[in-house]
Design a protein around this motif. Structure first.
Motif, PDB file in Angstrom:
ATOM      1  N   ALA A   1     -12.641  20.642 -43.175  1.00  0.00           N
ATOM      2  CA  ALA A   1     -13.316  20.639 -44.474  1.00  0.00           C
ATOM      3  C   ALA A   1     -14.830  20.660 -44.357  1.00  0.00           C
ATOM      4  CB  ALA A   1     -12.888  19.414 -45.283  1.00  0.00           C
ATOM      5  N   ILE A   2     -15.337  20.458 -43.137  1.00  0.00           N
ATOM      6  CA  ILE A   2     -16.776  20.378 -42.904  1.00  0.00           C
ATOM      7  C   ILE A   2     -17.137  21.350 -41.786  1.00  0.00           C
ATOM      8  CG2 ILE A   2     -18.650  18.870 -42.093  1.00  0.00           C
ATOM      9  CD1 ILE A   2     -16.930  16.569 -43.366  1.00  0.00           C
ATOM     10  N   VAL A   3     -18.261  22.016 -41.970  1.00  0.00           N
ATOM     11  CA  VAL A   3     -18.783  22.910 -40.941  1.00  0.00           C
ATOM     12  C   VAL A   3     -20.062  22.284 -40.406  1.00  0.00           C
ATOM     13  CG1 VAL A   3     -19.645  25.211 -40.437  1.00  0.00           C
ATOM     14  CG2 VAL A   3     -17.803  24.924 -42.081  1.00  0.00           C
ATOM     15  N   ALA A   4     -20.209  22.299 -39.081  1.00  0.00           N
ATOM     16  CA  ALA A   4     -21.393  21.724 -38.453  1.00  0.00           C
ATOM     17  C   ALA A   4     -21.925  22.678 -37.401  1.00  0.00           C
ATOM     18  CB  ALA A   4     -21.048  20.381 -37.811  1.00  0.00           C
ATOM     19  N   GLY A   5     -23.253  22.750 -37.322  1.00  0.00           N
ATOM     20  CA  GLY A   5     -23.918  23.542 -36.297  1.00  0.00           C
ATOM     21  C   GLY A   5     -24.993  22.710 -35.647  1.00  0.00           C
ATOM     22  N   PHE A   6     -25.254  22.979 -34.368  1.00  0.00           N
ATOM     23  CA  PHE A   6     -26.237  22.168 -33.655  1.00  0.00           C
ATOM     24  C   PHE A   6     -27.271  23.019 -32.952  1.00  0.00           C
ATOM     25  CE2 PHE A   6     -23.200  23.038 -30.274  1.00  0.00           C
ATOM     26  CZ  PHE A   6     -24.006  23.237 -29.165  1.00  0.00           C
ATOM     27  N   ALA A   7     -28.442  22.422 -32.809  1.00  0.00           N
ATOM     28  CA  ALA A   7     -29.505  22.945 -31.965  1.00  0.00           C
ATOM     29  C   ALA A   7     -29.914  21.809 -31.045  1.00  0.00           C
ATOM     30  CB  ALA A   7     -30.693  23.397 -32.808  1.00  0.00           C
ATOM     31  N   GLY A   8     -30.186  22.134 -29.805  1.00  0.00           N
ATOM     32  CA  GLY A   8     -30.579  21.114 -28.847  1.00  0.00           C
ATOM     33  C   GLY A   8     -29.624  21.048 -27.690  1.00  0.00           C
ATOM     34  N   ALA A   9     -29.618  19.933 -27.016  1.00  0.00           N
ATOM     35  CA  ALA A   9     -28.793  19.747 -25.829  1.00  0.00           C
ATOM     36  C   ALA A   9     -27.311  19.703 -26.217  1.00  0.00           C
ATOM     37  CB  ALA A   9     -29.192  18.469 -25.113  1.00  0.00           C
TER      38      ALA A   9
ATOM     39  N   GLY B   1     -14.015  11.983 -47.126  1.00  0.00           N
ATOM     40  CA  GLY B   1     -14.487  12.655 -48.331  1.00  0.00           C
ATOM     41  C   GLY B   1     -15.895  12.287 -48.746  1.00  0.00           C
ATOM     42  N   GLN B   2     -16.618  11.563 -47.887  1.00  0.00           N
ATOM     43  CA  GLN B   2     -17.974  11.108 -48.212  1.00  0.00           C
ATOM     44  C   GLN B   2     -18.942  11.586 -47.132  1.00  0.00           C
ATOM     45  OE1 GLN B   2     -18.262   6.922 -49.600  1.00  0.00           O
ATOM     46  NE2 GLN B   2     -16.076   6.834 -49.086  1.00  0.00           N
ATOM     47  N   LEU B   3     -19.223  12.877 -47.131  1.00  0.00           N
ATOM     48  CA  LEU B   3     -20.075  13.452 -46.100  1.00  0.00           C
ATOM     49  C   LEU B   3     -21.447  12.791 -46.052  1.00  0.00           C
ATOM     50  CD1 LEU B   3     -20.606  15.532 -43.882  1.00  0.00           C
ATOM     51  CD2 LEU B   3     -21.282  17.141 -45.680  1.00  0.00           C
TER      52      LEU B   3
ATOM     53  N   MET C   1     -30.220  18.407 -33.145  1.00  0.00           N
ATOM     54  CA  MET C   1     -30.270  18.345 -34.605  1.00  0.00           C
ATOM     55  C   MET C   1     -28.987  18.980 -35.102  1.00  0.00           C
ATOM     56  SD  MET C   1     -34.186  19.500 -35.446  1.00  0.00           S
ATOM     57  CE  MET C   1     -34.089  19.172 -37.195  1.00  0.00           C
ATOM     58  N   LEU C   2     -28.559  18.573 -36.284  1.00  0.00           N
ATOM     59  CA  LEU C   2     -27.326  19.102 -36.853  1.00  0.00           C
ATOM     60  C   LEU C   2     -27.566  19.612 -38.265  1.00  0.00           C
ATOM     61  CD1 LEU C   2     -24.826  16.195 -35.999  1.00  0.00           C
ATOM     62  CD2 LEU C   2     -25.236  18.265 -34.666  1.00  0.00           C
ATOM     63  N   ILE C   3     -26.859  20.678 -38.625  1.00  0.00           N
ATOM     64  CA  ILE C   3     -26.668  21.070 -40.013  1.00  0.00           C
ATOM     65  C   ILE C   3     -25.190  20.844 -40.283  1.00  0.00           C
ATOM     66  CG2 ILE C   3     -26.565  22.964 -41.682  1.00  0.00           C
ATOM     67  CD1 ILE C   3     -28.932  24.238 -40.295  1.00  0.00           C
ATOM     68  N   VAL C   4     -24.870  20.101 -41.327  1.00  0.00           N
ATOM     69  CA  VAL C   4     -23.480  19.865 -41.710  1.00  0.00           C
ATOM     70  C   VAL C   4     -23.312  20.216 -43.180  1.00  0.00           C
ATOM     71  CG1 VAL C   4     -23.069  18.104 -39.954  1.00  0.00           C
ATOM     72  CG2 VAL C   4     -23.888  17.414 -42.187  1.00  0.00           C
ATOM     73  N   ALA C   5     -22.149  20.744 -43.515  1.00  0.00           N
ATOM     74  CA  ALA C   5     -21.906  21.136 -44.905  1.00  0.00           C
ATOM     75  C   ALA C   5     -20.431  21.005 -45.235  1.00  0.00           C
ATOM     76  CB  ALA C   5     -22.362  22.577 -45.128  1.00  0.00           C
ATOM     77  N   ASP C   6     -20.177  20.610 -46.474  1.00  0.00           N
ATOM     78  CA  ASP C   6     -18.829  20.687 -47.032  1.00  0.00           C
ATOM     79  C   ASP C   6     -18.932  21.505 -48.315  1.00  0.00           C
ATOM     80  OD1 ASP C   6     -19.827  18.940 -49.003  1.00  0.00           O
ATOM     81  OD2 ASP C   6     -18.609  17.233 -48.392  1.00  0.00           O
TER      82      ASP C   6
ATOM     83  N   HIS D   1     -27.715  38.273 -31.028  1.00  0.00           N
ATOM     84  CA  HIS D   1     -26.941  38.839 -32.134  1.00  0.00           C
ATOM     85  C   HIS D   1     -25.466  38.450 -32.102  1.00  0.00           C
ATOM     86  CE1 HIS D   1     -30.040  41.464 -33.915  1.00  0.00           C
ATOM     87  NE2 HIS D   1     -30.497  41.561 -32.677  1.00  0.00           N
ATOM     88  N   ASN D   2     -25.065  37.617 -31.154  1.00  0.00           N
ATOM     89  CA  ASN D   2     -23.669  37.186 -31.049  1.00  0.00           C
ATOM     90  C   ASN D   2     -23.482  35.966 -31.957  1.00  0.00           C
ATOM     91  OD1 ASN D   2     -21.116  36.491 -30.334  1.00  0.00           O
ATOM     92  ND2 ASN D   2     -21.470  36.517 -28.138  1.00  0.00           N
ATOM     93  N   LEU D   3     -22.911  36.176 -33.136  1.00  0.00           N
ATOM     94  CA  LEU D   3     -22.873  35.137 -34.167  1.00  0.00           C
ATOM     95  C   LEU D   3     -21.521  34.439 -34.261  1.00  0.00           C
ATOM     96  CD1 LEU D   3     -24.652  36.984 -37.100  1.00  0.00           C
ATOM     97  CD2 LEU D   3     -25.674  35.674 -35.231  1.00  0.00           C
ATOM     98  N   THR D   4     -21.605  33.162 -34.601  1.00  0.00           N
ATOM     99  CA  THR D   4     -20.450  32.404 -35.070  1.00  0.00           C
ATOM    100  C   THR D   4     -20.751  32.070 -36.518  1.00  0.00           C
ATOM    101  OG1 THR D   4     -20.100  31.432 -32.885  1.00  0.00           O
ATOM    102  CG2 THR D   4     -19.053  30.333 -34.771  1.00  0.00           C
ATOM    103  N   VAL D   5     -19.849  32.441 -37.407  1.00  0.00           N
ATOM    104  CA  VAL D   5     -20.052  32.235 -38.842  1.00  0.00           C
ATOM    105  C   VAL D   5     -18.846  31.487 -39.385  1.00  0.00           C
ATOM    106  CG1 VAL D   5     -20.422  33.361 -41.072  1.00  0.00           C
ATOM    107  CG2 VAL D   5     -21.404  34.357 -38.993  1.00  0.00           C
ATOM    108  N   GLU D   6     -19.094  30.369 -40.041  1.00  0.00           N
ATOM    109  CA  GLU D   6     -18.035  29.595 -40.693  1.00  0.00           C
ATOM    110  C   GLU D   6     -18.361  29.520 -42.189  1.00  0.00           C
ATOM    111  OE1 GLU D   6     -15.217  28.448 -39.573  1.00  0.00           O
ATOM    112  OE2 GLU D   6     -15.491  28.656 -37.398  1.00  0.00           O
ATOM    113  N   VAL D   7     -17.333  29.753 -43.011  1.00  0.00           N
ATOM    114  CA  VAL D   7     -17.501  29.806 -44.459  1.00  0.00           C
ATOM    115  C   VAL D   7     -16.568  28.808 -45.122  1.00  0.00           C
ATOM    116  CG1 VAL D   7     -17.313  31.296 -46.503  1.00  0.00           C
ATOM    117  CG2 VAL D   7     -18.021  32.273 -44.302  1.00  0.00           C
ATOM    118  N   ILE D   8     -17.092  28.104 -46.103  1.00  0.00           N
ATOM    119  CA  ILE D   8     -16.285  27.252 -46.968  1.00  0.00           C
ATOM    120  C   ILE D   8     -16.448  27.792 -48.382  1.00  0.00           C
ATOM    121  CG2 ILE D   8     -15.948  24.948 -47.954  1.00  0.00           C
ATOM    122  CD1 ILE D   8     -17.089  23.795 -45.362  1.00  0.00           C
ATOM    123  N   GLU D   9     -15.342  28.094 -49.019  1.00  0.00           N
ATOM    124  CA  GLU D   9     -15.372  28.542 -50.421  1.00  0.00           C
ATOM    125  C   GLU D   9     -14.815  27.441 -51.302  1.00  0.00           C
ATOM    126  OE1 GLU D   9     -14.522  32.642 -51.416  1.00  0.00           O
ATOM    127  OE2 GLU D   9     -14.143  33.016 -49.293  1.00  0.00           O
ATOM    128  N   SER D  10     -15.464  27.246 -52.435  1.00  0.00           N
ATOM    129  CA  SER D  10     -14.969  26.211 -53.361  1.00  0.00           C
ATOM    130  C   SER D  10     -14.366  26.828 -54.587  1.00  0.00           C
ATOM    131  CB  SER D  10     -16.101  25.267 -53.754  1.00  0.00           C
ATOM    132  OG  SER D  10     -17.201  25.976 -54.265  1.00  0.00           O
TER     133      SER D  10
END
Length: 182
Positions: free
Chosen positions: A51-59, A79-81, A104-109, A173-182
């Motif tokens: 239910a959550i997508v996360a991406g990281f930069a760093g080690a 349920g409480q991101l 660092m992280l980007i997280v999204a629901d 240009h080698n991408l990983t893309v994760e999508v959440i639709e509501s």
């Protein structure tokens, strides 16, 4: 104690929220100094039962430690991101072991997008777009420019990362893309 100054090299992670979609996308390049070590790393993944997508930069090892800790917080606060992220940020800021982590992280629901840093920040970006990593500002600028003209969040993310990859030597240009639709 000296304050950490993040200087993440070697990746670009972008979050775009528009319409009924949220997209977190990242490139696959791993660099060691000026050498590309790997071109197809997955720096974006689903957590929290998908239910959550996360991406990281760093080690990488540091990021996986943070993913594990965030998963534990999500189990404690299902349920409480935002609450889980704030609790993680508190630990990250006060725990001597976690303080040394460099990521660092980007997280999204479906409802929220957040950026987490080792300085204790849990930030909700303005305008539906956020980015981290060495190519982050390039991708962020491109995505913000496209927001009024493109309706699809995934198209914005893919085009913005392509622009970043053309400019930033630490982004490919080698991408990983994760999508959440509501």
């Amino acid at each position: 104690m000296s304050e950490k100054t993040p200087s993440w090299h070697g990746t670009t992670i972008l979050g775009v929220r528009k319409g009924n979609k949220v997209v977190v996308a990242g490139d696959g390049q791993v660099s060691l100094g000026q050498t590309v070590i790997k071109g197809n790393a997955r720096k974006v993944r689903r957590i929290g039962g998908g239910a959550i997508v996360a991406g990281f930069a760093g080690a990488t090892a540091d990021a996986f430690t943070l993913f594990e800790r965030l998963e534990a917080k999500l189990e404690r606060f299902p349920g409480q991101l935002t609450r889980a992220c704030v609790e993680l940020a508190k630990d990250w800021r006060t725990d001597r072991y976690l303080q040394k982590l460099e990521a660092m992280l980007i997280v999204a629901d479906a409802d929220t997008t957040l950026v987490l840093t080792g300085n204790g920040d849990v930030l909700e970006p303005d305008g539906g777009v956020t980015a981290i990593g060495s190519g982050g500002n390039f991708a962020l600028s491109a995505a913000r420019a496209m927001m009024p003209y493109e309706e699809d969040a995934e198209v914005i993310a893919r085009k913005a990362l392509a622009i970043a990859a053309d400019i930033c030597v630490y982004t490919n240009h080698n991408l990983t893309v994760e999508v959440i639709e509501s």
